[in-house]
Structure formats: structure tokens, C-alpha cells
Scaffold this motif. Sequence first.
Motif, PDB file in Angstrom:
ATOM      1  N   MET A  82      -0.618  -5.668  18.365  1.00  0.00           N
ATOM      2  CA  MET A  82      -0.929  -5.810  16.947  1.00  0.00           C
ATOM      3  C   MET A  82       0.103  -5.105  16.076  1.00  0.00           C
ATOM      4  O   MET A  82       0.419  -5.573  14.973  1.00  0.00           O
ATOM      5  N   VAL A  83       0.638  -3.987  16.534  1.00  0.00           N
ATOM      6  CA  VAL A  83       1.713  -3.345  15.773  1.00  0.00           C
ATOM      7  C   VAL A  83       2.905  -4.288  15.659  1.00  0.00           C
ATOM      8  O   VAL A  83       3.488  -4.452  14.578  1.00  0.00           O
ATOM      9  N   PHE A  84       3.278  -4.954  16.767  1.00  0.00           N
ATOM     10  CA  PHE A  84       4.334  -5.961  16.710  1.00  0.00           C
ATOM     11  C   PHE A  84       3.980  -7.056  15.704  1.00  0.00           C
ATOM     12  O   PHE A  84       4.838  -7.527  14.936  1.00  0.00           O
ATOM     13  N   ASN A  85       2.721  -7.464  15.681  1.00  0.00           N
ATOM     14  CA  ASN A  85       2.272  -8.495  14.744  1.00  0.00           C
ATOM     15  C   ASN A  85       2.436  -8.026  13.301  1.00  0.00           C
ATOM     16  O   ASN A  85       2.889  -8.785  12.429  1.00  0.00           O
ATOM     17  N   PHE A  86       2.066  -6.771  13.028  1.00  0.00           N
ATOM     18  CA  PHE A  86       2.259  -6.216  11.681  1.00  0.00           C
ATOM     19  C   PHE A  86       3.730  -6.279  11.286  1.00  0.00           C
ATOM     20  O   PHE A  86       4.072  -6.668  10.161  1.00  0.00           O
ATOM     21  N   GLY A  90       2.595 -11.061  10.558  1.00  0.00           N
ATOM     22  CA  GLY A  90       1.610 -12.072  10.903  1.00  0.00           C
ATOM     23  C   GLY A  90       0.156 -11.685  10.820  1.00  0.00           C
ATOM     24  O   GLY A  90      -0.709 -12.502  11.129  1.00  0.00           O
ATOM     25  N   ALA A  91      -0.160 -10.468  10.385  1.00  0.00           N
ATOM     26  CA  ALA A  91      -1.558 -10.004  10.367  1.00  0.00           C
ATOM     27  C   ALA A  91      -2.186 -10.193   8.988  1.00  0.00           C
ATOM     28  O   ALA A  91      -1.496 -10.442   7.988  1.00  0.00           O
ATOM     29  N   ALA A  92      -3.494 -10.064   8.940  1.00  0.00           N
ATOM     30  CA  ALA A  92      -4.205 -10.211   7.663  1.00  0.00           C
ATOM     31  C   ALA A  92      -3.696  -9.227   6.626  1.00  0.00           C
ATOM     32  O   ALA A  92      -3.520  -9.574   5.446  1.00  0.00           O
ATOM     33  N   ILE A  93      -3.432  -7.984   7.042  1.00  0.00           N
ATOM     34  CA  ILE A  93      -2.981  -6.992   6.066  1.00  0.00           C
ATOM     35  C   ILE A  93      -1.628  -7.384   5.474  1.00  0.00           C
ATOM     36  O   ILE A  93      -1.375  -7.149   4.284  1.00  0.00           O
ATOM     37  N   ASN A  94      -0.770  -8.012   6.255  1.00  0.00           N
ATOM     38  CA  ASN A  94       0.505  -8.500   5.711  1.00  0.00           C
ATOM     39  C   ASN A  94       0.272  -9.534   4.622  1.00  0.00           C
ATOM     40  O   ASN A  94       0.909  -9.499   3.554  1.00  0.00           O
ATOM     41  N   GLU A 170      -5.960   1.257   9.705  1.00  0.00           N
ATOM     42  CA  GLU A 170      -5.777   1.768  11.066  1.00  0.00           C
ATOM     43  C   GLU A 170      -5.750   0.619  12.065  1.00  0.00           C
ATOM     44  O   GLU A 170      -6.195  -0.488  11.781  1.00  0.00           O
ATOM     45  N   MET A 171      -5.209   0.930  13.224  1.00  0.00           N
ATOM     46  CA  MET A 171      -5.257   0.025  14.362  1.00  0.00           C
ATOM     47  C   MET A 171      -5.279   0.862  15.634  1.00  0.00           C
ATOM     48  O   MET A 171      -4.446   1.744  15.801  1.00  0.00           O
ATOM     49  N   GLY A 172      -6.246   0.581  16.498  1.00  0.00           N
ATOM     50  CA  GLY A 172      -6.304   1.310  17.757  1.00  0.00           C
ATOM     51  C   GLY A 172      -7.490   0.849  18.576  1.00  0.00           C
ATOM     52  O   GLY A 172      -8.640   1.084  18.187  1.00  0.00           O
ATOM     53  N   ILE A 173      -7.226   0.190  19.687  1.00  0.00           N
ATOM     54  CA  ILE A 173      -8.325  -0.264  20.536  1.00  0.00           C
ATOM     55  C   ILE A 173      -9.182   0.930  20.956  1.00  0.00           C
ATOM     56  O   ILE A 173      -8.669   1.954  21.405  1.00  0.00           O
ATOM     57  N   ARG A 310     -14.894  -6.535   8.880  1.00  0.00           N
ATOM     58  CA  ARG A 310     -14.880  -5.483   9.898  1.00  0.00           C
ATOM     59  C   ARG A 310     -13.603  -5.576  10.728  1.00  0.00           C
ATOM     60  O   ARG A 310     -13.604  -5.386  11.931  1.00  0.00           O
ATOM     61  N   LEU A 311     -12.513  -5.855  10.028  1.00  0.00           N
ATOM     62  CA  LEU A 311     -11.231  -6.027  10.694  1.00  0.00           C
ATOM     63  C   LEU A 311     -10.441  -4.738  10.770  1.00  0.00           C
ATOM     64  O   LEU A 311      -9.685  -4.510  11.703  1.00  0.00           O
ATOM     65  N   GLY A 312     -10.620  -3.854   9.778  1.00  0.00           N
ATOM     66  CA  GLY A 312      -9.748  -2.702   9.701  1.00  0.00           C
ATOM     67  C   GLY A 312      -8.420  -3.079   9.080  1.00  0.00           C
ATOM     68  O   GLY A 312      -8.338  -3.973   8.232  1.00  0.00           O
ATOM     69  N   GLU A 313      -7.364  -2.369   9.501  1.00  0.00           N
ATOM     70  CA  GLU A 313      -5.996  -2.614   9.029  1.00  0.00           C
ATOM     71  C   GLU A 313      -5.784  -2.246   7.565  1.00  0.00           C
ATOM     72  O   GLU A 313      -4.687  -2.413   7.041  1.00  0.00           O
ATOM     73  N   GLY A 314      -6.808  -1.792   6.862  1.00  0.00           N
ATOM     74  CA  GLY A 314      -6.706  -1.584   5.427  1.00  0.00           C
ATOM     75  C   GLY A 314      -6.963  -2.837   4.625  1.00  0.00           C
ATOM     76  O   GLY A 314      -6.714  -2.873   3.411  1.00  0.00           O
ATOM     77  N   THR A 315      -7.497  -3.879   5.289  1.00  0.00           N
ATOM     78  CA  THR A 315      -7.680  -5.157   4.595  1.00  0.00           C
ATOM     79  C   THR A 315      -8.642  -5.047   3.417  1.00  0.00           C
ATOM     80  O   THR A 315      -8.443  -5.695   2.390  1.00  0.00           O
ATOM     81  N   GLY A 316      -9.677  -4.226   3.552  1.00  0.00           N
ATOM     82  CA  GLY A 316     -10.606  -4.055   2.430  1.00  0.00           C
ATOM     83  C   GLY A 316      -9.916  -3.465   1.217  1.00  0.00           C
ATOM     84  O   GLY A 316     -10.206  -3.849   0.068  1.00  0.00           O
ATOM     85  N   CYS A 317      -8.981  -2.533   1.437  1.00  0.00           N
ATOM     86  CA  CYS A 317      -8.226  -1.940   0.328  1.00  0.00           C
ATOM     87  C   CYS A 317      -7.379  -2.995  -0.372  1.00  0.00           C
ATOM     88  O   CYS A 317      -7.332  -3.059  -1.608  1.00  0.00           O
ATOM     89  N   ALA A 318      -6.695  -3.810   0.428  1.00  0.00           N
ATOM     90  CA  ALA A 318      -5.803  -4.817  -0.146  1.00  0.00           C
ATOM     91  C   ALA A 318      -6.575  -5.867  -0.931  1.00  0.00           C
ATOM     92  O   ALA A 318      -6.139  -6.303  -2.008  1.00  0.00           O
TER      93      ALA A 318
END
Length: 345
Positions: A82-86, A90-94, A170-173, A310-318
Motif C-alpha cells: 500500500m505504501v508503494f500504491n500511495f 493509486g490510493a483513495a487518499i491520493n 495511517e497504514m499498517g496491517i 473505515r479505510l483509514g489513510e486520512g481519507t476522512g480528513c481529505a
Amino acid sequence: MTTTITPLSRDLQNELQEEINFKTKPIGALGSLEKIAMQIGLIQNTTTPVLSKPTIMVFAGDHGIATTGKVSPYPQEVTQQMVFNFLQGGAAINVFCKQNNILLNIVDAGVNADFEAHPQLTNAKIAKGTQDYSTAKAMTSEQCQEALEKGRQLVRKVYSEGCNVIGFGEMGISNTSSAALLMSYFTNTPIENCVGRGTGVDDKGLQTKIETLRKVYNLHIDAISTPMEALTAFGGFEIVMMCGAMLEAASLKMTLLIDGFIVTAALLAAHAMESDILDYCIFCHNSGEQGHQKMLEFLNAEPLLNLGLRLGEGTGCAVAFPIIQSSVNFLNEMATFKSANVSEA
């Protein structure tokens, strides 16, 4: 570690309220936008606040507990993927940061991988993942201190570059497990009421997750008496680094945008250290993760949105940022009854 978070000065409160009340609208007609305008005006100590270089930091880290297969259906490798995706956009937060002109910074706080240099990546790695806290503390006290300080340094850097509003992601399994343990400690809530499905465990998996985390909690709780000790036992490097970043941001009188379950767990720790931090926080949404609503109630916080995220990544902030921007814009740009020659009630 010392902090200098001060409660908001209320010197401008009456002047700000008058500015808000005499816009061309009935009193209170802009609802929560008026509350946000007041809060940001008080944070910046001005009747004409500005949101400068909005930035979201996504802190990534791995967790030793993930290797047991007891708390997440996803393998640990997904964190680095997912870090590579960021970094590839390619991620929602992007997508949401690009849409809303928000700067995005990915922080490697402790991913079990090495990454090549990238303009959006900050290498703040403490170690390649935490220890498995079902057998030992997640980290040493020295690592915890280092993570807190690195979070502070990252915020000082963006602040020096002109940022005054910062969102946390954040991101972390398996980091919902750390968040649940921290929630249980800081809110004194039974662990089964803190644990959710995270990345999507089924009913059997949820029960295994609850039983596993109950054992973890009982293993460490007798040795915990401070927020730092709770972070050392249960935290992830990304969670601890966020906590330090939040404390620094509030001390610099920045506006903090709080995302979902894991980010709010980091805030619980920061709040236990410095309760005045809440003056600087805007809670962007109510997560679909079951413990988040209880966290918000504990903090007496009102979230802006309830979209089942409930995705995380800071998507709610964005996603919430345009609403926050609207609150500042109406305060600065909307006419008053007097300037628009509109009769008052």
C-alpha cells in the motif's frame, strides 16, 4: 519530553461571534460551519483566519502481531504494497488530496521493507515493524521516545514551510488491534467493546481477535501506569509517531484534522499527556469501526461526517476538508447586513 500546549485564548470570542452573527443570514443558520469558523478563528487568534498549505501525513508501520495470523486476514506484506500504491498515486487518499489541493506526505515510521527515495516519502523508520506484543512489549521505551520525537520533527518541518492545518492518516496491517488495546486502556472500556473487524475478519475471526487481544491486554496491563508505557506495550511506530506529531502541531497552534479509529487512538494517548490538545482538533468523521463512536463519546467530540468510512489513510480528513474550508471562506468573504444594505430582523 515536554510540551507547551496552551488552551485557546478566548479574547476574540465575542468579536468573532459578532462577525459570524452579522453575516447576511439568520443567527446560527450555518450550523456547524459557524462552530468551525469560531474554533479556527480562536486557534489563529484572528477574525480573518487562513488555511495555509493544508497537508495530510500518512504514517505507515508494521506490527509483529500480524505475523501470527490471529488478528487480520491480510498478510503483513500489504503494508509495504500500500505504501508503494500511495507513492504511485493509486490510493483513495491520493485521489481526494488531488481533488482538494491538499499536500500529501507518506511517512515510513516502521514498515518491514525498504523504499527508494521519493518526493512524497519521508524515511523516519524506527525499525522494521514492532515486536509481537502477544509475547513481549511492542517496542522499547527508547524506541517509543524516538518515535515521538520524530513525529515532532516532521511537524516542525511542514510548519516552517508555511503549513497551519494538518491531517493525520495511517497504514499498517493489524493496527486496528493496537488501536483497540490503547482504547481499552485510555477509556477503561472492556476489550471486546473496542475490537472491530478491521480489514474485514469474519465472525470466527472476530472472536479469535477478541480472545487474542484480551490475552495481550492481561499480559501487559499490570506493568502500565503512564501513557508512555501504554504506547510502549501496545503501540505501533506509526501510532506513536502520530501522537508526537499531534502534540507538536497543537503546541504550534496548528489546526489538527482527526481521521478515524487508529488516528483517534493516537489522539487518546496525546490527550492523556496534554488534555488541551482537543482545543485544536477537528474530528472529520465517525468511522464504521465499532470502537470509534465510543472514542468520540469519551472525548466529547462531534464528527463532521458520518459516511460509514473505515479505510483509514486520512481519507476522512481529505473528504471533510472542503467543509472546513467553507467555514473559513464564509467568515472572510460573506457580506454583513450593513455592507450589503440588507435589513436586519
